[in-house]
Design an enzyme around this catalytic site. Structure first.
Site, PDB file in Angstrom:
ATOM      1  N   GLU A  78      13.789 -14.125   0.709  1.00  0.00           N
ATOM      2  CA  GLU A  78      14.132 -15.233   1.626  1.00  0.00           C
ATOM      3  C   GLU A  78      13.198 -16.412   1.374  1.00  0.00           C
ATOM      4  O   GLU A  78      13.419 -17.515   1.849  1.00  0.00           O
ATOM      5  CB  GLU A  78      13.977 -14.784   3.094  1.00  0.00           C
ATOM      6  CG  GLU A  78      14.996 -13.748   3.531  1.00  0.00           C
ATOM      7  CD  GLU A  78      14.615 -13.100   4.877  1.00  0.00           C
ATOM      8  OE1 GLU A  78      13.700 -13.603   5.576  1.00  0.00           O
ATOM      9  OE2 GLU A  78      15.249 -12.075   5.220  1.00  0.00           O
TER      10      GLU A  78
ATOM     11  N   ASP B 233       0.828  -1.205   0.000  1.00  0.00           N
ATOM     12  CA  ASP B 233       0.000   0.000   0.000  1.00  0.00           C
ATOM     13  C   ASP B 233       0.867   1.262   0.000  1.00  0.00           C
ATOM     14  O   ASP B 233       1.856   1.345   0.744  1.00  0.00           O
ATOM     15  CB  ASP B 233      -0.888  -0.017   1.260  1.00  0.00           C
ATOM     16  CG  ASP B 233      -1.863   1.144   1.309  1.00  0.00           C
ATOM     17  OD1 ASP B 233      -2.840   1.115   0.547  1.00  0.00           O
ATOM     18  OD2 ASP B 233      -1.643   2.080   2.102  1.00  0.00           O
TER      19      ASP B 233
HETATM   20  C1  NOJ Z   1      -4.325   3.200  -0.845  1.00  0.00           C
HETATM   21  C2  NOJ Z   1      -5.534   2.369  -0.584  1.00  0.00           C
HETATM   22  O1  NOJ Z   1      -5.882   1.690  -1.764  1.00  0.00           O
HETATM   23  C3  NOJ Z   1      -6.612   3.297  -0.086  1.00  0.00           C
HETATM   24  O2  NOJ Z   1      -7.862   2.658  -0.015  1.00  0.00           O
HETATM   25  C4  NOJ Z   1      -6.187   3.836   1.240  1.00  0.00           C
HETATM   26  O3  NOJ Z   1      -7.120   4.807   1.683  1.00  0.00           O
HETATM   27  C5  NOJ Z   1      -4.804   4.500   1.164  1.00  0.00           C
HETATM   28  N1  NOJ Z   1      -3.851   3.743   0.396  1.00  0.00           N
HETATM   29  C6  NOJ Z   1      -4.219   4.661   2.525  1.00  0.00           C
HETATM   30  O4  NOJ Z   1      -3.856   3.403   3.059  1.00  0.00           O
END
Ligand code: NOJ
Length: 530
Positions: free
Chosen positions: A245, A203
């Site tokens: 790993e 993310d």
């Molecule tokens: C990207 C995610 O897809 C989104 O849904 C989220 O609000 C933000 N990153 C923060 O984690």
């Protein structure tokens, strides 16, 4: 041709667990519900499923605010159930990717509770704390990704300092300058890989690298709050070493940068990401020249071994069938054409749940809005069965769904579409089967052809096949005006137009594509591989 790695062969299907299927009637999707619908995934021939976060969370950002990286939120089920899901998927030849959120935790994570408790706490430096500016405002001009939030800093009365949050105030940014944070997050990666998880979607990867001096964005020709070199790439390389790993694992980065030069940097050297979500592609208008330009630009900029990941939808963006609608009802046809486009391009297609049904955005009345950034419409629960038979929860839930369903659930639900060979679901299943059986689509070379205005056409060659894909992005019919390819007989393997009739043989020069129709053709003299 040698067999490509699993993550290059076919589609990665994104499950947004809250909205996939509810197994306990509380109106929110869960692991139990998901496990009862794995036939749906198998019928789409997906290679892997990516689950948006299922970890314990106060749900300020619906799971992207993680309070414990190594457990499952009771709303979704238990760790045992997640183990069971992974085993079920593996039994079907489906790999499992989880969503790893390294940039920030929840403000309820024990690490942050300790960090905010006192300036002297050993975990103080696990997050980014600073004194305010001399005028009493936040330490710098950085803004939250969410416009409604405003500044990326919140003042904490208890200790008199400000903490950084690139998203909501409930999502404080971890301090990756601190080696202890880095080590703790590596342990999270190992925890999931030890449990048999096949990969991670990372993310907000672009946020891991920030200017350590926290200098202002204003007056600079580059952003200081993200994509900061070289730390972003050094950090990623160390993460990759942890992934390596383990055999055969994959890292897919959310690299939310609208400049492909910056995106391909995260794929460089064979020691960073395996794949990067490309938001330049997602933001394209419905325009043949634009799609061609971006795909060719990616191929030009990226190293030969870099592998593209193409996608047009996820839980943060208006759905394909709505976003590409021209106001005259073209959305469904374009969603179907987009499915063929993703399947036939060189690269791994990512499919967001519901796009296989051609779902539009749901209408959310003001009193049902729950997301801070307007993303509820694309997160509406999946309709599985006709409401006339299954009740208003449309087979998603027996309770009250956490968000309203799409208006046309009766016609768009999976059960209805599965019974209709002309439906979007049936088309996407056929596309999945074609991709799963075609070495040419999985790993063949790719070359775009000039095909006249509004038509995107490209050749895939390799294996035992020679395939031509063509998409008409115009709202009128278009003949193929191919340059660089002699006229030939071809077999239509598949058309996205439900009125196209049975596949058959055509002469390329006589082929006329209907508005927003896409076709996949096998060129004469070649056999489609099994
Ligand atoms: C990207 C995610 O897809 C989104 O849904 C989220 O609000 C933000 N990153 C923060 O984690």
């Amino acid at each position: 041709m040698s067999s490509p790695p699993w993550w290059q062969r076919g589609t990665v299907y994104q499950v947004y667990p809250r909205s996939f299927a509810d197994g306990d009637g509380d109106g929110v999707g869960d692991l139990r519900g998901l496990r009862t619908h794995l036939d749906h995934l198998s019928a789409l021939h997906v290679q892997a499923v990516w689950l948006s976060p299922v970890f314990p969370s106060p749900m300020a950002d619906f799971g992207y605010d993680v309070a414990d990286y190594c457990d499952v939120d009771p709303l979704f089920g238990t760790l045992d159930e997640l183990d069971g899901l992974i085993a079920d998927c593996h039994g079907r030849g489906i790999r499992v990717l989880l969503d790893w959120v390294p940039n920030h935790s929840s403000d309820r994570h024990p690490w942050f509770l300790a960090s905010r408790s006192s300036r002297a706490d050993p975990r103080r430096d696990w997050y980014v704390w600073r004194d305010g500016a001399p005028d009493g405002g936040p330490p710098n001009d950085w803004r939250s990704e969410f416009a409604a939030v405003g500044p990326a800093w919140t003042h904490d009365e208890a200790t008199g300092q400000w903490y950084l949050h690139s998203y909501t105030p409930q999502q404080p940014d971890l301090n990756w300058e601190n080696p202890d944070v880095e080590a703790a997050m590596y342990d999270v990666v190992r925890f999931w890989f030890d449990r048999g998880v096949d990969g991670l979607r990372v993310d907000a990867l672009q946020r891991l690298g920030k200017d350590p001096l926290l200098r202002a964005n204003a007056g600079s020709d580059r952003r200081h709050d993200q994509d900061w070199e070289p730390v972003a790439h050094e950090r990623l390389r160390r993460i990759r070493r942890v992934a390596d790993e383990y055999p055969d694992r994959v890292l897919v980065g959310e690299v939310y940068l609208l400049d492909q030069r910056r995106v391909v940097d995260y794929l460089a050297g064979g020691d960073q990401l395996h794949m990067a979500h490309n938001f330049v592609f997602l933001h394209l208008p419905w325009d043949a020249a634009a799609f061609r330009r971006v795909v060719e630009e990616f191929e030009d900029l990226a190293e030969p071994d870099a592998w593209p990941a193409w996608f047009l939808g996820n839980h943060d963006h208006s759905r394909i069938a709505t976003r590409y609608d021209d106001g005259r009802g073209s959305g469904p046809a374009r969603a179907r054409a987009a499915a063929l486009l993703l399947t036939a391009l060189r690269g791994t297609p990512f499919l967001y749940q519901g796009d296989e049904l051609g779902l539009p955005d749901a209408e959310i009345p003001p009193d049902r809005v729950v997301d801070v950034d307007g993303r509820d419409p694309e997160r509406a629960p999946l309709p599985w069965r006709p409401p006339s038979v299954a009740g208003p929860g449309a087979g998603f839930t027996t309770g009250t769904p956490w968000l309203p369903l799409v208006r046309d659930a009766e016609e768009l639900c999976a059960e209805r579409q599965a019974a209709d060979p002309a439906s979007t679901l049936s088309l996407v299943r056929r596309l999945g089967a074609l991709r799963a059986g075609s070495e040419t689509l999985q790993s063949g070379d790719q070359r775009f052809l000039d095909a006249g205005p509004d038509v995107l056409a490209w050749l895939r060659t390799g294996g035992s096949g020679r395939l031509l894909a063509a998409v008409n992005l115009a709202s009128g019919p278009r003949g193929l005006q191919l340059r660089g390819l002699p006229d030939a007989e071809a077999s239509v393997l598949l058309s996205t137009d439900p009125a196209a009739g049975a596949p058959g043989r055509v002469s390329l020069s006589e082929l006329v594509l209907r508005p927003d129709e896409a076709v996949l053709l096998q060129l004469a003299g070649t056999a489609q591989d099994s």
